[in-house]
Scaffold this motif. Structure first.
Motif, PDB file in Angstrom:
ATOM      1  N   HIS B 209     -18.632 104.997  56.415  1.00 16.32           N
ATOM      2  CA  HIS B 209     -17.822 105.783  57.341  1.00 16.32           C
ATOM      3  C   HIS B 209     -18.644 106.841  58.061  1.00 16.32           C
ATOM      4  CE1 HIS B 209     -14.394 107.892  58.998  1.00 16.32           C
ATOM      5  NE2 HIS B 209     -14.952 109.015  58.583  1.00 16.32           N
ATOM      6  N   ARG B 210     -18.562 106.822  59.385  1.00 14.92           N
ATOM      7  CA  ARG B 210     -19.134 107.917  60.166  1.00 14.92           C
ATOM      8  C   ARG B 210     -18.061 108.391  61.110  1.00 14.92           C
ATOM      9  NH1 ARG B 210     -24.671 105.893  61.831  1.00 14.92           N
ATOM     10  NH2 ARG B 210     -24.129 106.644  63.891  1.00 14.92           N
ATOM     11  N   LYS B 211     -17.917 109.688  61.160  1.00 18.09           N
ATOM     12  CA  LYS B 211     -16.956 110.264  62.082  1.00 18.09           C
ATOM     13  C   LYS B 211     -17.316 109.732  63.471  1.00 18.09           C
ATOM     14  CE  LYS B 211     -14.946 114.820  62.876  1.00 18.09           C
ATOM     15  NZ  LYS B 211     -15.208 115.130  64.278  1.00 18.09           N
ATOM     16  N   ASP B 212     -16.340 109.521  64.315  1.00 15.98           N
ATOM     17  CA  ASP B 212     -16.603 109.048  65.676  1.00 15.98           C
ATOM     18  C   ASP B 212     -17.019 107.593  65.751  1.00 15.98           C
ATOM     19  OD1 ASP B 212     -16.045 111.567  66.293  1.00 15.98           O
ATOM     20  OD2 ASP B 212     -18.017 112.118  67.100  1.00 15.98           O
ATOM     21  N   ARG B 213     -16.876 106.838  64.666  1.00 15.68           N
ATOM     22  CA  ARG B 213     -17.136 105.407  64.795  1.00 15.68           C
ATOM     23  C   ARG B 213     -15.898 104.658  64.317  1.00 15.68           C
ATOM     24  NH1 ARG B 213     -22.503 103.008  62.343  1.00 15.68           N
ATOM     25  NH2 ARG B 213     -21.339 103.003  60.411  1.00 15.68           N
ATOM     26  N   PRO B 214     -15.117 104.121  65.274  1.00 17.53           N
ATOM     27  CA  PRO B 214     -13.880 103.429  64.892  1.00 17.53           C
ATOM     28  C   PRO B 214     -14.158 102.220  63.998  1.00 17.53           C
ATOM     29  CG  PRO B 214     -14.035 103.696  67.286  1.00 17.53           C
ATOM     30  CD  PRO B 214     -15.348 104.099  66.725  1.00 17.53           C
ATOM     31  N   GLN B 215     -13.270 102.004  63.036  1.00 14.83           N
ATOM     32  CA  GLN B 215     -13.471 100.899  62.087  1.00 14.83           C
ATOM     33  C   GLN B 215     -12.323  99.880  62.174  1.00 14.83           C
ATOM     34  OE1 GLN B 215     -14.019 103.155  58.349  1.00 14.83           O
ATOM     35  NE2 GLN B 215     -16.204 102.722  58.573  1.00 14.83           N
ATOM     36  N   TYR B 216     -12.720  98.633  62.069  1.00 14.31           N
ATOM     37  CA  TYR B 216     -11.749  97.539  62.204  1.00 14.31           C
ATOM     38  C   TYR B 216     -11.980  96.485  61.117  1.00 14.31           C
ATOM     39  CZ  TYR B 216     -11.213  99.334  66.947  1.00 14.31           C
ATOM     40  OH  TYR B 216     -10.997 100.125  68.020  1.00 14.31           O
ATOM     41  N   ILE B 217     -10.904  95.824  60.742  1.00 11.37           N
ATOM     42  CA  ILE B 217     -11.018  94.628  59.901  1.00 11.37           C
ATOM     43  C   ILE B 217     -10.368  93.483  60.672  1.00 11.37           C
ATOM     44  CG2 ILE B 217     -10.258  93.491  57.771  1.00 11.37           C
ATOM     45  CD1 ILE B 217     -10.299  96.244  56.418  1.00 11.37           C
ATOM     46  N   PHE B 218     -11.068  92.370  60.785  1.00 12.33           N
ATOM     47  CA  PHE B 218     -10.482  91.135  61.305  1.00 12.33           C
ATOM     48  C   PHE B 218     -10.344  90.178  60.126  1.00 12.33           C
ATOM     49  CE2 PHE B 218     -11.380  90.728  66.156  1.00 12.33           C
ATOM     50  CZ  PHE B 218     -10.890  92.006  66.358  1.00 12.33           C
ATOM     51  N   LEU B 219      -9.138  89.710  59.902  1.00  6.06           N
ATOM     52  CA  LEU B 219      -8.909  88.819  58.765  1.00  6.06           C
ATOM     53  C   LEU B 219      -8.538  87.427  59.277  1.00  6.06           C
ATOM     54  CD1 LEU B 219      -8.047  88.079  55.790  1.00  6.06           C
ATOM     55  CD2 LEU B 219      -5.829  89.092  56.344  1.00  6.06           C
ATOM     56  N   PHE B 220      -9.287  86.425  58.862  1.00  5.02           N
ATOM     57  CA  PHE B 220      -8.956  85.030  59.186  1.00  5.02           C
ATOM     58  C   PHE B 220      -8.485  84.355  57.912  1.00  5.02           C
ATOM     59  CE2 PHE B 220     -11.974  86.179  62.471  1.00  5.02           C
ATOM     60  CZ  PHE B 220     -11.432  85.603  63.611  1.00  5.02           C
ATOM     61  N   THR B 221      -7.259  83.850  57.905  1.00  9.61           N
ATOM     62  CA  THR B 221      -6.776  83.198  56.696  1.00  9.61           C
ATOM     63  C   THR B 221      -5.814  82.058  57.034  1.00  9.61           C
ATOM     64  OG1 THR B 221      -5.663  83.537  54.565  1.00  9.61           O
ATOM     65  CG2 THR B 221      -4.861  84.847  56.415  1.00  9.61           C
ATOM     66  N   ASP B 222      -5.722  81.105  56.139  1.00  5.47           N
ATOM     67  CA  ASP B 222      -4.771  80.008  56.343  1.00  5.47           C
ATOM     68  C   ASP B 222      -3.789  79.907  55.187  1.00  5.47           C
ATOM     69  OD1 ASP B 222      -6.278  78.955  54.266  1.00  5.47           O
ATOM     70  OD2 ASP B 222      -6.142  76.909  55.027  1.00  5.47           O
ATOM     71  N   GLY B 223      -3.924  80.835  54.210  1.00  2.36           N
ATOM     72  CA  GLY B 223      -3.117  80.615  53.007  1.00  2.36           C
ATOM     73  C   GLY B 223      -2.290  81.812  52.596  1.00  2.36           C
ATOM     74  N   LYS B 224      -1.395  81.544  51.681  1.00  3.28           N
ATOM     75  CA  LYS B 224      -0.572  82.599  51.102  1.00  3.28           C
ATOM     76  C   LYS B 224      -1.329  83.184  49.925  1.00  3.28           C
ATOM     77  CE  LYS B 224       4.406  81.975  51.653  1.00  3.28           C
ATOM     78  NZ  LYS B 224       4.762  80.773  52.377  1.00  3.28           N
ATOM     79  N   THR B 225      -1.181  84.489  49.761  1.00  2.00           N
ATOM     80  CA  THR B 225      -1.723  85.096  48.552  1.00  2.00           C
ATOM     81  C   THR B 225      -0.552  85.243  47.599  1.00  2.00           C
ATOM     82  OG1 THR B 225      -3.048  86.931  47.751  1.00  2.00           O
ATOM     83  CG2 THR B 225      -1.379  87.489  49.385  1.00  2.00           C
ATOM     84  N   TYR B 226      -0.780  85.083  46.305  1.00  2.00           N
ATOM     85  CA  TYR B 226       0.339  85.138  45.367  1.00  2.00           C
ATOM     86  C   TYR B 226       0.193  86.302  44.402  1.00  2.00           C
ATOM     87  CZ  TYR B 226       1.735  80.600  47.057  1.00  2.00           C
ATOM     88  OH  TYR B 226       2.152  79.581  47.872  1.00  2.00           O
ATOM     89  N   GLY B 227       1.254  87.085  44.257  1.00  2.07           N
ATOM     90  CA  GLY B 227       1.295  88.099  43.196  1.00  2.07           C
ATOM     91  C   GLY B 227       0.641  89.414  43.544  1.00  2.07           C
TER      92      GLY B 227
END
Lengths: 137, 485
Positions: B209-227
């Motif tokens: 983490h650095r202040k002034d640097r926006p952070q993103y997550i891109f998630l690619f998935t085809d399935g269900k997570t369980y529990g």
């Protein structure tokens, strides 16, 4: 509470579409209609059927436009000649079995058959011409 | 000593920042009388504060300088909130009502919370067994395309995940040539444990983490997570706090759109459905550019309903239309001066008993890095003796029409999946009928095809449910009106 006109499900005051069936729950106001006869413009109440003729017989839920008072050209117009009415926010005209017939934009319409009319259409009852203006609200 | 410029000169005089010169003058005279050192309870310090405040605020030039100093570099940090409400009036005697509120946010914000620091992106790739083959290949090429859309100053981390997350590389310049080969080594095997992967991504982002640097997550998935759904939502709450926007890309028919919409909606991200043919470089870059902004801060929103009102739903209309979960503090998403943001809030108002609030809802909105929030009170609709309901404003009518279609298809699919085939099909048929009526011809066709499929096999086609859901949701997109054919 109000009731959906399509599926009869009750909905809270303020609901815009029925959650059950998607039907619109508000009443949109009907479009306005103007009839231009010669140099005069008539503004009928769009919610009531408009009876056109030389001297139409009044029926409840309707308004009468007697063409006798307009010109000599009402010659040939039947007593009960035609009816204009609103259905689903659209105006229709129906010839009520007149003697000399009704024309919409130069085309003769069949008696007792409702035909939609649009803004700037020309209606002719025998030899009597009426210009229609319709404005959506 | 504190820096005198940090004192709020306006509050010293008891006036608002928008006060006129006349108001400043009379406030000054009043404050002087009350605080003169010769008066009982008068104070010399207060007296000088008041005099200094007046000297600064009474001259246009010094007032402007002061205003700029409290708003940072930018003198236009404020957000405007434009509300449209329906109904505007409630007849006497009605004690429960549904309220639709459209909120539009505009504002000029040239100041950026980021500078030349770039952005940081973590890509999470589902590498469970079901991804094997064309899906994984498509995601790999999507990752290569994303690298092409990033800058050398950006940082890229790619994590593959199945039963456990596995860091492929971390915090790298996305343009480094060696990364392409690393992406190609990813193989599919195992299950889908989403929360472990999200937690790992969160840890890595926190570490960099650095202040002034926006952070993103891109998630690619085809399935269900369980529990581990709750763990995923806990992660989302943390991500919202840390200003990490999660954008989800679902592939194929199996993934859990409800969960992913909640995670992305919580964090100011988006959820998108990618049929395999949409996993092209061009399409992925379009998503990248709409999701990631380098110069633009986040728009925050807080909604506080009065005790008589209850929030039923919130739909974000712009950016990225989708339903978003209600929380006291919400991230709407990235926001720039030219762009506008808008949401639809649906509430139920209960006026039974003796209610006291004049306010229906307090709306407060601010931009990250900006000192002040704009707050408005939405009043309870006025009581009226006119019992007729007026026609809703066109924007509200249009949006609620589409939102109701979204809910109807969700309900229909639920019914069908529970085995109530006849009831579900009837409802879905109605959605198709209304879609056609409203001019959404291709959506109507999609639904009709699925109805035929249901007649034949009692099941939706492979990606049918996702096509219906995202096709309906896409109606909320502002400028992509379907052509009537």
């Amino acid at each position: 509470m109000k009731v959906c006109p399509y599926c009869a499900t009750e909905a809270l005051f303020g609901s815009i579409y029925c959650e059950q069936c998607g039907e619109a729950l508000f009443q949109s106001s009907p479009p306005e209609i103007f009839l231009v006869i010669g140099s005069q413009t008539i503004t009928p109440n769009p919610s009531l059927s408009i009876l056109l003729g030389r001297d139409p017989t009044p029926v409840s839920g309707s308004q009468v436009i007697s063409l006798e008072n307009y010109s000599q050209e009402e010659m040939g117009v039947s007593r009960n000649h035609a009816i204009i009415f609103l259905s689903d926010s659209k105006f229709f005209i129906k010839d009520t079995s007149s003697t000399n017939g009704t024309w919409l934009n130069m085309n003769k319409i069949k008696p007792q058959e409702a035909v939609e009319i649009h803004d700037n259409d020309r209606i002719r009852l025998a030899n009597f011409e009426i210009l229609v203006n319709i404005r959506k609200r | 000593m504190t820096d005198p410029s940090r004192k709020d000169l306006y509050s010293i005089l008891g006036i608002s920042p928008t006060a006129s010169l006349q108001e400043i003058k009379s406030a000054f005279r009043k404050a002087l009388k009350e605080n003169h050192p010769d008066v009982a309870n008068g104070s010399t310090t207060r007296f000088f504060d008041i005099r200094d405040a007046y000297v600064t605020l009474s001259k246009e030039k010094t007032r402007e300088e002061y205003d700029r100093s409290i708003h940072g570099q930018n003198d236009l940090g404020l957000i405007q909130i434009l509300p449209t409400i329906y109904p505007e009036e409630i007849p006497f005697g009605i004690d429960r009502a549904r309220i639709s509120l459209h909120l539009k946010f505009t504002g000029a914000t040239e100041k950026s919370t980021s500078s030349g620091q770039g952005i940081e992106l973590v890509i999470l790739i589902d590498t469970s067994t079901s991804m094997a083959g064309t899906k994984l290949d498509a995601v790999k090429s999507a990752c290569q395309a994303l690298r092409g859309g990033l800058h050398p100053a950006d940082k890229l981390t790619i994590i593959g995940f199945n039963d456990f997350p596995n860091i492929l590389f971390e915090n790298q310049d996305p343009t480094l040539p060696g990364l392409g080969n690393k992406i190609q080594t990813v193989q599919a095997k195992g299950g889908t444990e989403l929360s472990k992967a999200l937690d790992m991504a969160g840890q890595r982002l926190a570490a960099h983490h650095r202040k002034d640097r926006p952070q993103y997550i891109f998630l690619f998935t085809d399935g269900k997570t369980y529990g581990d759904e709750n763990a995923c939502l806990q992660f989302a709450a943390q991500a919202a706090e840390n200003i990490v926007a999660v954008h989800c890309f679902g592939i194929g028919p199996e993934w859990n759109e409800t969960l992913l919409e909640e995670i992305s909606g919580r964090t100011g991200g988006s959820t998108n459905f990618l049929s395999q043919k949409q996993l092209t470089a061009k399409e992925i870059l379009r998503y990248l550019h709409s999701a990631i902004t380098r110069k633009v801060p986040d728009l925050y929103l807080s909604l506080t309903p009065s005790p008589e009102s209850q929030i039923l739903s919130i739909y974000r209309l712009n950016p990225s239309p989708q339903q978003i979960p209600y929380y006291p503090k919400m991230v709407i998403g990235r926001f720039s001066g030219e762009r506008q943001a808008s949401i639809l809030v649906e509430l139920e108002l209960n006026l039974q008993g003796n209610f006291t609030s004049k306010s229906l809802l307090t709306v407060s909105s601010w931009i990250s890095g900006m000192p002040s929030a704009h707050t408005i009170d939405i009043p309870v609709p006025a009581s009226s003796s006119n019992s007729e309901e007026k026609i809703p404003d066109e924007t509200i009518r249009d949006v609620t029409q589409k939102v109701v279609l979204i809910r109807m298809q969700q309900k229909a699919r639920k019914l069908i999946n529970k085995g109530s085939l006849v009831e579900g099909k009837k409802l879905l048929n109605r959605v198709a009928e209304l879609s056609r009526q409203y001019g959404h011809v291709s959506l109507a066709q999609t639904i009709v095809l699925e109805l035929n499929e249901l007649d034949a096999s009692k099941h939706f086609s492979d990606e049918g449910e996702k096509k219906i859901h995202f096709g309906t949701r896409a109606l909320l997109l502002p400028d992509e009106k379907e052509q009537k054919s």
